[in-house]
Enzyme design. Structure first.
Site, PDB file in Angstrom:
ATOM      1  N   TYR A 114       0.834  -1.211   0.000  1.00 25.41           N
ATOM      2  CA  TYR A 114       0.000   0.000   0.000  1.00 25.41           C
ATOM      3  C   TYR A 114       0.859   1.248   0.000  1.00 25.41           C
ATOM      4  O   TYR A 114       0.369   2.339  -0.303  1.00 25.41           O
ATOM      5  CB  TYR A 114      -0.909   0.047   1.232  1.00 25.41           C
ATOM      6  CG  TYR A 114      -1.888  -1.090   1.378  1.00 25.41           C
ATOM      7  CD1 TYR A 114      -2.085  -2.038   0.370  1.00 25.41           C
ATOM      8  CD2 TYR A 114      -2.638  -1.228   2.538  1.00 25.41           C
ATOM      9  CE1 TYR A 114      -2.976  -3.075   0.526  1.00 25.41           C
ATOM     10  CE2 TYR A 114      -3.544  -2.262   2.706  1.00 25.41           C
ATOM     11  CZ  TYR A 114      -3.701  -3.189   1.699  1.00 25.41           C
ATOM     12  OH  TYR A 114      -4.592  -4.215   1.863  1.00 25.41           O
TER      13      TYR A 114
ATOM     14  N   HIS B 235       1.171 -11.404   1.741  1.00 34.37           N
ATOM     15  CA  HIS B 235       0.096 -10.723   1.020  1.00 34.37           C
ATOM     16  C   HIS B 235      -0.605 -11.612  -0.015  1.00 34.37           C
ATOM     17  O   HIS B 235      -1.805 -11.485  -0.241  1.00 34.37           O
ATOM     18  CB  HIS B 235       0.626  -9.460   0.342  1.00 34.37           C
ATOM     19  CG  HIS B 235      -0.416  -8.396   0.167  1.00 34.37           C
ATOM     20  ND1 HIS B 235      -0.112  -7.059   0.059  1.00 34.37           N
ATOM     21  CD2 HIS B 235      -1.767  -8.461   0.085  1.00 34.37           C
ATOM     22  CE1 HIS B 235      -1.225  -6.357  -0.086  1.00 34.37           C
ATOM     23  NE2 HIS B 235      -2.234  -7.190  -0.083  1.00 34.37           N
TER      24      HIS B 235
END
Length: 288
Positions: A53, A111
């Site tokens: 992010y 992730h």
């Protein structure tokens, strides 16, 4: 009466985790600190971020500036999907600790089982995930991380970790919402005492005008997003809604109602969402 913001799940390692979290995907680093402070002021105690992010710095700033004790805020981040060897995963964990600057990480996830450019292409990176997992286990052992888990893992990917790990995954974070729920993966997680975190619980906003959801939400006196977040809670998952405005951040937590079994079945049977608007090109939505 307790609100959802005061309730917790207990992970399989004994760590308590709030039942509702604040997602930060697509909130820029220079803006996320204010959003985090707003969420915490509204009663949230769980903030989710990720290396990918690129807003860990702002998240850490928001947590530090909030005025809350560190132990009163639960923070999760994710090792980039591209780190599939021990050293790069170890280095990335150390970088996250430095960037967040909040002493420790409450929950650290892989992730995705494969790099995003190869998402769902069939290469499960079994050895690479075990290497990354080893680095994550070491981070737990030295006290830098309280719990570890995975994200976007299919059963075969999860089984690979379960067969070789010293520390069992506590979480599998999955795309979960009305119109896209992998009940098979939820069942596997439940059998292994692994909590499912539901990301994009309101389908990136693309179901706001759905007539079935609109009618049902009106009957409960709630908004469509609130209905969708409650659906995830009724499934026993932990929703991670994202919002930037204070009004939406507050509204996403006003989900202290129950959905009837009949209505839950209707929501379970909703047709699969295929169009995620501007987000459709992201691998988790497109499947590519």
């Amino acid at each position: 009466m307790m609100t959802i913001l005061e309730e917790n799940y207990t992970l399989n390692n004994g760590v308590k985790i709030p039942k509702l979290g604040f997602g930060t995907w697509l909130i820029d680093d220079d803006k996320v600190g204010v959003a985090v402070q707003t969420a915490l002021a509204c009663g949230y105690r769980y903030v989710d971020t990720a290396q990918a992010y690129e807003n860990e710095h702002g998240v850490g700033e928001g947590v530090r500036a909030s005025g809350f004790k560190r132990e009163d805020v639960f923070v999760s981040t994710k090792v980039r999907a591209e780190h599939k060897d021990y050293q790069s995963a170890k280095d990335s964990i150390e970088a996250s600790l430095k960037t967040l600057d909040i002493d420790y990480i409450d929950l650290l996830l892989i992730h995705a089982p494969e790099p995003w450019v190869h998402f769902h292409e069939g290469d499960h990176c079994f050895e690479g995930n075990l290497e990354a997992w080893r680095a994550m286990e070491e981070a737990v052992k030295v006290g830098n991380v309280r719990g570890i888990g995975v994200s976007n893992f299919e059963d075969v990917d999860l089984d690979n970790i379960l067969q070789h790990c010293e520390i069992k995954p506590a979480v599998n974070q999955l795309l979960t919402h009305v119109g896209n729920t992998r009940f098979d993966l939820l069942d596997t997680a439940k059998k292994n005492n692994i909590l499912v975190e539901a990301y994009s619980p309101i389908a990136h906003g693309e179901m706001a005008g759905n007539p079935t959801l609109t009618e049902m939400a009106e009957r409960y006196g709630v908004s469509v997003p609130q209905l969708m977040i409650r659906y995830c809670l009724e499934l026993g998952t932990l929703p991670l809604p994202k919002a930037s405005s204070e009004a939406h951040i507050k509204a996403n937590a006003e989900v202290d109602f129950s959905i009837s079994a009949e209505d839950m079945q209707t929501l379970r049977d909703m047709p699969r969402v295929k169009d995620y608007g501007e987000a459709s090109d992201f691998p988790v939505f497109s499947g590519r």
